[in-house]
Design a protein around this motif. Structure first.
Motif, PDB file in Angstrom:
ATOM      1  N   VAL A  21       0.783  -1.341   0.233  1.00 33.89           N
ATOM      2  CA  VAL A  21       0.067  -0.030   0.411  1.00 33.89           C
ATOM      3  C   VAL A  21       0.923   0.904  -0.131  1.00 33.89           C
ATOM      4  N   THR A  22       0.240   1.911  -0.185  1.00 32.23           N
ATOM      5  CA  THR A  22       1.030   3.420   0.057  1.00 32.23           C
ATOM      6  C   THR A  22       0.630   4.689   1.429  1.00 32.23           C
ATOM      7  N   ALA A  30      -6.540  -1.004   3.039  1.00 34.20           N
ATOM      8  CA  ALA A  30      -4.918  -2.136   3.705  1.00 34.20           C
ATOM      9  C   ALA A  30      -5.865  -3.184   4.396  1.00 34.20           C
ATOM     10  N   ILE A  31      -6.702  -2.376   5.683  1.00 34.44           N
ATOM     11  CA  ILE A  31      -7.338  -3.974   6.061  1.00 34.44           C
ATOM     12  C   ILE A  31      -8.247  -4.522   5.216  1.00 34.44           C
ATOM     13  N   LYS A  32      -9.242  -4.078   4.755  1.00 39.29           N
ATOM     14  CA  LYS A  32      -9.917  -5.139   3.852  1.00 39.29           C
ATOM     15  C   LYS A  32      -8.561  -5.863   3.219  1.00 39.29           C
ATOM     16  N   LEU A  33      -8.022  -5.169   2.226  1.00 42.35           N
ATOM     17  CA  LEU A  33      -6.673  -6.177   1.386  1.00 42.35           C
ATOM     18  C   LEU A  33      -6.318  -6.529   2.342  1.00 42.35           C
ATOM     19  N   ALA A  41       0.337  -8.338   7.203  1.00 44.15           N
ATOM     20  CA  ALA A  41       1.289  -7.203   7.162  1.00 44.15           C
ATOM     21  C   ALA A  41       1.236  -6.934   5.912  1.00 44.15           C
ATOM     22  N   LEU A  42       1.254  -5.298   5.162  1.00 45.45           N
ATOM     23  CA  LEU A  42       1.877  -5.067   4.088  1.00 45.45           C
ATOM     24  C   LEU A  42       2.592  -4.136   4.265  1.00 45.45           C
ATOM     25  N   PHE A  54       2.706  -1.635   7.558  1.00 48.63           N
ATOM     26  CA  PHE A  54       1.671  -1.373   8.425  1.00 48.63           C
ATOM     27  C   PHE A  54       1.300  -2.925   8.539  1.00 48.63           C
ATOM     28  N   THR A  55       0.846  -3.066   9.803  1.00 51.32           N
ATOM     29  CA  THR A  55       0.570  -4.646   9.871  1.00 51.32           C
ATOM     30  C   THR A  55      -1.225  -4.537  11.371  1.00 51.32           C
TER      31      THR A  55
END
Length: 148
Positions: A21-22, A30-33, A41-42, A54-55
């Protein structure tokens, strides 16, 4: 005993798909992804550069527990920017030590300036269990004298 192995071997086995993600991505998205991909984590990437992670932990501690709205916050507001990173040549043992020291469950794998994967504590544990199972099987075969 931690079996020998490198992060490159783990990524070769599990694959090196990396979901990113950016910093301007909305936390909700982000949570949806993460839910869609069943990941914890992303990688946060800006201008083709890894800027952090991002976790789920970021979300629970910085959004959910503080009564904030994931639809109103951007990833940049809550992600972890100063993160440990590893290279594909790092050993499984060194990565476990790094995860323990930094109290993280995910490590981005970088080769040069390029993000080449993410390993989780689960990936490392699965690798260790698999390697130990193989070693035990080989020892049992050796002890019993049955040729393989």
């Amino acid at each position: 005993m931690i079996p020998h192995g490198t992060i490159h071997e783990i990524l070769s086995h599990k694959g090196s798909n990396v979901w990113t993600v950016t910093p301007d991505t909305m936390v909700f998205d982000a949570i949806k992804l993460m839910a869609e991909k069943n990941i914890g984590a992303l990688a946060v990437v800006e201008n083709s550069r890894l800027t952090g992670m991002f976790t789920e932990r970021d979300y629970t501690r910085k959004v959910a527990l503080k009564g904030r709205s994931s639809r109103e916050l951007k990833v940049r507001d809550i992600f972890s920017p100063n993160i440990a990173r590893v290279t594909p040549n790092e050993s499984v043992e060194d990565c476990m030590r790094l995860m323990t020291e930094h109290r993280v469950r995910h490590l981005p794998v970088v080769k040069g300036n390029e993000l080449s994967g993410i390993v989780s504590i689960g990936d490392l544990v699965n690798w260790i269990i698999s390697a130990q199972t193989t070693t035990i099987s080989q020892l049992e075969t050796y002890i019993s004298g049955i040729p393989s």
